[in-house]
Design a protein around this motif. Structure first.
Motif, PDB file in Angstrom:
ATOM      1  N   THR A  28       5.470   3.156 -11.711  1.00 33.12           N
ATOM      2  CA  THR A  28       6.022   2.168 -12.646  1.00 33.12           C
ATOM      3  C   THR A  28       7.222   1.438 -12.062  1.00 33.12           C
ATOM      4  OG1 THR A  28       7.310   3.958 -13.667  1.00 33.12           O
ATOM      5  CG2 THR A  28       5.196   3.366 -14.703  1.00 33.12           C
ATOM      6  N   TYR A  29       8.285   2.168 -11.763  1.00 36.17           N
ATOM      7  CA  TYR A  29       9.492   1.484 -11.309  1.00 36.17           C
ATOM      8  C   TYR A  29       9.488   1.200  -9.807  1.00 36.17           C
ATOM      9  CZ  TYR A  29      11.155   6.132  -9.889  1.00 36.17           C
ATOM     10  OH  TYR A  29      11.289   7.373  -9.328  1.00 36.17           O
ATOM     11  N   GLN A  30       8.481   1.736  -9.068  1.00 35.17           N
ATOM     12  CA  GLN A  30       8.316   1.395  -7.658  1.00 35.17           C
ATOM     13  C   GLN A  30       6.842   1.040  -7.422  1.00 35.17           C
ATOM     14  OE1 GLN A  30      10.377   0.960  -5.219  1.00 35.17           O
ATOM     15  NE2 GLN A  30      12.281   1.818  -6.011  1.00 35.17           N
ATOM     16  N   PRO A  31       6.549   0.033  -6.617  1.00 35.49           N
ATOM     17  CA  PRO A  31       5.145  -0.255  -6.302  1.00 35.49           C
ATOM     18  C   PRO A  31       4.523   0.876  -5.493  1.00 35.49           C
ATOM     19  CG  PRO A  31       6.607  -1.575  -4.939  1.00 35.49           C
ATOM     20  CD  PRO A  31       7.479  -0.895  -5.951  1.00 35.49           C
ATOM     21  N   LYS A  32       3.219   1.056  -5.653  1.00 36.46           N
ATOM     22  CA  LYS A  32       2.531   2.159  -4.981  1.00 36.46           C
ATOM     23  C   LYS A  32       2.637   2.042  -3.459  1.00 36.46           C
ATOM     24  CE  LYS A  32      -1.348   5.105  -6.097  1.00 36.46           C
ATOM     25  NZ  LYS A  32      -2.526   5.256  -6.956  1.00 36.46           N
ATOM     26  N   GLU A  33       2.735   0.829  -2.966  1.00 37.49           N
ATOM     27  CA  GLU A  33       2.846   0.628  -1.525  1.00 37.49           C
ATOM     28  C   GLU A  33       4.111   1.261  -0.957  1.00 37.49           C
ATOM     29  OE1 GLU A  33       2.147  -1.650  -3.711  1.00 37.49           O
ATOM     30  OE2 GLU A  33       0.057  -2.122  -3.233  1.00 37.49           O
ATOM     31  N   LYS A  34       5.159   1.361  -1.771  1.00 37.93           N
ATOM     32  CA  LYS A  34       6.388   1.994  -1.299  1.00 37.93           C
ATOM     33  C   LYS A  34       6.317   3.514  -1.417  1.00 37.93           C
ATOM     34  CE  LYS A  34       9.929  -1.557  -1.747  1.00 37.93           C
ATOM     35  NZ  LYS A  34      11.295  -1.857  -2.271  1.00 37.93           N
ATOM     36  N   PHE A  36       3.470   5.272  -1.108  1.00 34.24           N
ATOM     37  CA  PHE A  36       2.531   5.714  -0.071  1.00 34.24           C
ATOM     38  C   PHE A  36       2.435   4.628   1.004  1.00 34.24           C
ATOM     39  CE2 PHE A  36       1.013   7.727  -4.016  1.00 34.24           C
ATOM     40  CZ  PHE A  36       1.090   9.060  -3.652  1.00 34.24           C
ATOM     41  N   PRO A  37       3.478   4.441   1.795  1.00 38.30           N
ATOM     42  CA  PRO A  37       3.486   3.311   2.739  1.00 38.30           C
ATOM     43  C   PRO A  37       2.600   3.520   3.963  1.00 38.30           C
ATOM     44  CG  PRO A  37       5.491   4.599   2.991  1.00 38.30           C
ATOM     45  CD  PRO A  37       4.767   5.174   1.813  1.00 38.30           C
ATOM     46  N   TYR A  38       2.389   4.768   4.343  1.00 39.71           N
ATOM     47  CA  TYR A  38       1.755   5.017   5.634  1.00 39.71           C
ATOM     48  C   TYR A  38       0.242   4.849   5.617  1.00 39.71           C
ATOM     49  CZ  TYR A  38       6.318   6.890   6.853  1.00 39.71           C
ATOM     50  OH  TYR A  38       7.658   7.025   7.087  1.00 39.71           O
ATOM     51  N   THR A  39      -0.369   4.764   4.442  1.00 45.38           N
ATOM     52  CA  THR A  39      -1.828   4.615   4.395  1.00 45.38           C
ATOM     53  C   THR A  39      -2.256   3.157   4.530  1.00 45.38           C
ATOM     54  OG1 THR A  39      -1.707   4.577   1.979  1.00 45.38           O
ATOM     55  CG2 THR A  39      -2.220   6.687   3.035  1.00 45.38           C
ATOM     56  N   PRO A 189      -1.400   8.620   9.121  1.00 42.63           N
ATOM     57  CA  PRO A 189      -2.166   9.723   8.536  1.00 42.63           C
ATOM     58  C   PRO A 189      -3.665   9.648   8.820  1.00 42.63           C
ATOM     59  CG  PRO A 189      -1.393   8.216   6.834  1.00 42.63           C
ATOM     60  CD  PRO A 189      -0.705   7.824   8.095  1.00 42.63           C
ATOM     61  N   PHE A 190      -4.237   8.447   8.830  1.00 43.19           N
ATOM     62  CA  PHE A 190      -5.668   8.345   9.103  1.00 43.19           C
ATOM     63  C   PHE A 190      -5.963   8.652  10.563  1.00 43.19           C
ATOM     64  CE2 PHE A 190      -5.518   5.673   5.224  1.00 43.19           C
ATOM     65  CZ  PHE A 190      -6.494   6.333   4.490  1.00 43.19           C
ATOM     66  N   GLU A 191      -5.119   8.188  11.450  1.00 43.60           N
ATOM     67  CA  GLU A 191      -5.329   8.526  12.860  1.00 43.60           C
ATOM     68  C   GLU A 191      -5.186  10.028  13.068  1.00 43.60           C
ATOM     69  OE1 GLU A 191      -3.836   7.515  17.420  1.00 43.60           O
ATOM     70  OE2 GLU A 191      -2.840   6.554  15.727  1.00 43.60           O
ATOM     71  N   PHE A 192      -4.243  10.654  12.377  1.00 44.88           N
ATOM     72  CA  PHE A 192      -4.072  12.102  12.525  1.00 44.88           C
ATOM     73  C   PHE A 192      -5.332  12.851  12.115  1.00 44.88           C
ATOM     74  CE2 PHE A 192      -3.009  16.310  10.953  1.00 44.88           C
ATOM     75  CZ  PHE A 192      -2.224  16.823  11.965  1.00 44.88           C
ATOM     76  N   VAL A 193      -5.929  12.501  10.982  1.00 42.17           N
ATOM     77  CA  VAL A 193      -7.109  13.248  10.545  1.00 42.17           C
ATOM     78  C   VAL A 193      -8.312  12.965  11.434  1.00 42.17           C
ATOM     79  CG1 VAL A 193      -6.343  13.491   8.163  1.00 42.17           C
ATOM     80  CG2 VAL A 193      -7.752  11.528   8.788  1.00 42.17           C
TER      81      VAL A 193
END
Length: 517
Positions: A28-34, A36-39, A189-193
């Motif tokens: 709500t008070y922060q956008p989801k991009e902030k 979870f920025p690394y995805t 994170p995607f490169e790690f997996v």
């Protein structure tokens, strides 16, 4: 009077769905991009996280129950092994050097995997992905702990195991596996997996665990065998999850395909180079051998891996770059690796030796096109030199590949008589590589690899001496100063197996004069 009906017990799938669906929140008070920025910065596009499925659908209560049962069985056997001096039942004291290589090179990676999955689990938007990473993080921590406990019994009696965590951050050949995980953990994170769950766990794990655990069984090391059985169910889950991760990413958006392909090219090659240590363990360090590196690569690489990439072809995925070169090098990899360690045995934390006549005959049968022609004469010459009192230890420092950090003593894939050398210029500096594929990895993201912590460079810069050491002092021996920095006990942890403390003690404790008799 009405009887209260008992509530229907939920099945495993329903319990898994309750655990991994509908528990996320909308910010709500922060956008989801902030949050979870690394995805997002890697370019991977995910449209529906609920499509991520753990094929085992484990819930936390089931997970702790299964792991608790395995722990009870494992530690009961480890305790019995220790109380009955099981270490004296191994085939030959030479075998214990394979355990040294395992605790030095593999166990620290289990802990790094634990840290890596704990980190990326926080970064994923989807609940199911976070749960999967959480469970694998705990798995990897458990593996590190059980390996420490299993090998700790050997550490009471044999050299070369006492400071393995210290060595992991400093010793030249251990920078090869360390740099692999440092590279993966510093990616997104995607490169790690893709690097760990897919390339290492699914494509390459059988080439690591099967030789070590089968080798332990063949050589009477039931403590390590038991650990292997205890971990193998986890590894099976990790391998299956690795494949599901790749399919999930590829099915989410066509734009993901070229990104995943590039990662597969990179991480297959990086993982394959780490397995150089395993190849020499299989062919040279096991007194009773399971199979050759060549046979293992043909089964677990060419056959199993080939079938996997044929299956992924429908997504537009091809075999990784380097696949054909790995198949060519199966004739040479282990022999060249063992030759390097034999020559640098003074700076290694395990013992080396020339193959016995029985070993050479076995290698000749397994490598009929190359061993007798190219490698047997070399070992026979070194053996004769040692008998004449001319055992040679190389006191120089080898050039390292900037990407994989392996000493550059390996040959051209089509010419085993010529050292393979590649180079790149970047911002006025020259960087060296052991293969075209290591050069390609560097050239794609040079800013990452110019920061590589290369042990040889650090030694030349004076960063690998203990505090207070004066390199300008008369008679200064830089190699001995570096070995002191390593916490290597010279003459006990290193040099030849023949005449070593390990060999003498094993023979004395077994009550005979010939080791393995």
């Amino acid at each position: 009077m009405d009887m209260e009906a008992s509530k229907k017990k939920l099945g495993l799938k329903e319990r898994y769905n309750h655990l991994t669906r509908g528990l996320d929140w909308e910010t709500t008070y922060q956008p989801k991009e902030k949050v979870f920025p690394y995805t997002r910065y890697e370019g991977i596009k995910i449209h529906d996280w609920d499509k991520w499925e753990d094929p085992f659908r484990l819930t936390m209560d089931a997970y702790w129950k299964y792991q608790g049962e395995k722990e009870k069985k494992l530690y009961a056997i480890i305790d019995a092994f220790a109380q009955n001096n099981g270490h004296l039942g191994v085939s030959d004291a030479r075998y214990i050097n394979a355990l040294k290589l395992f605790i030095q090179g593999v166990s620290p990676l289990e802990y790094m995997a634990h840290r890596g999955f704990a980190h990326v689990g926080r970064q994923f938007d989807g609940v199911s992905a976070r749960i999967a990473c959480q469970m694998q993080s705990v798995d990897e921590l458990r593996h590190a702990q059980t390996q420490m406990h299993t090998v700790s019994n050997y550490n009471k009696y044999y050299n070369g195991m006492h400071s393995w965590r210290h060595w992991h951050d400093r010793v030249w050949y251990l920078s090869v596996p360390k740099s692999f995980f440092d590279d993966a953990m510093s990616g997104g994170p995607f490169e790690f997996v893709v690097a760990i769950s897919f390339a290492f766990e699914y494509v390459l794990t059988n080439l690591l665990f099967v030789p070590f655990m089968s080798g332990a069984a063949y050589n009477g090391d039931m403590g390590t065998v038991t650990f292997g059985f205890s971990a193998q169910s986890d590894e099976s889950r990790h391998m299956t999850l690795g494949l599901e991760i790749i399919k999930f990413i590829l099915e989410q958006d066509p734009a993901n395909v070229p990104i995943v392909q590039r990662w597969m090219d990179k991480w297959f090659w990086r993982g394959y180079k780490v397995l150089t240590l395993v190849s020499m363990m299989m062919d040279y360090m096991l007194p009773k051998k399971v199979m050759s590196w060549k046979e293992a690569w043909e089964i677990y690489g060419e056959q199993n891996g080939g079938a996997l990439f044929n299956d992924l072809a429908r997504y537009g995925i091809r075999k990784p770059k380097g696949w054909e070169q790995a198949s060519i090098e199966k004739e040479h990899l282990s022999h060249q690796a063992w030759a390097v360690f034999y020559n640098y045995g003074a700076a290694a934390l395990f013992h080396t030796w020339t193959p016995t006549e029985e070993d050479k005959d076995w290698l000749s049968a397994k490598y009929p096109d190359t061993f007798d022609r190219m490698y047997r004469p070399r070992f026979e010459y070194w053996e004769q030199q040692a008998k004449e009192g001319k055992r040679f230890y190389n006191g120089t420092l080898p050039m390292l590949c900037t990407t994989c950090q392996i000493p550059m003593f390996f040959t051209e894939p089509t010419d085993p008589t010529k050292i393979c050398y590649r180079e790149s210029d970047y911002q006025g500096d020259k960087y060296h590589f052991c293969s075209d594929h290591c050069k390609d990895i560097f050239d794609y993201e040079p800013e990452k690899y110019v920061q590589s912590w290369l042990p040889v460079h650090q030694i030349y810069q004076g960063n690998c001496f203990n505090p207070g050491v004066d390199p300008t002092a008369p008679g200064f021996d830089p190699l001995r100063a570096v070995l002191d920095f390593y916490h290597l006990n010279f003459g006990r942890d290193n040099l030849d197996f023949e005449g070593s403390e390990d060999q003498k003690n094993f023979a004395q404790w077994n009550g005979h004069g010939a080791v393995g008799a």
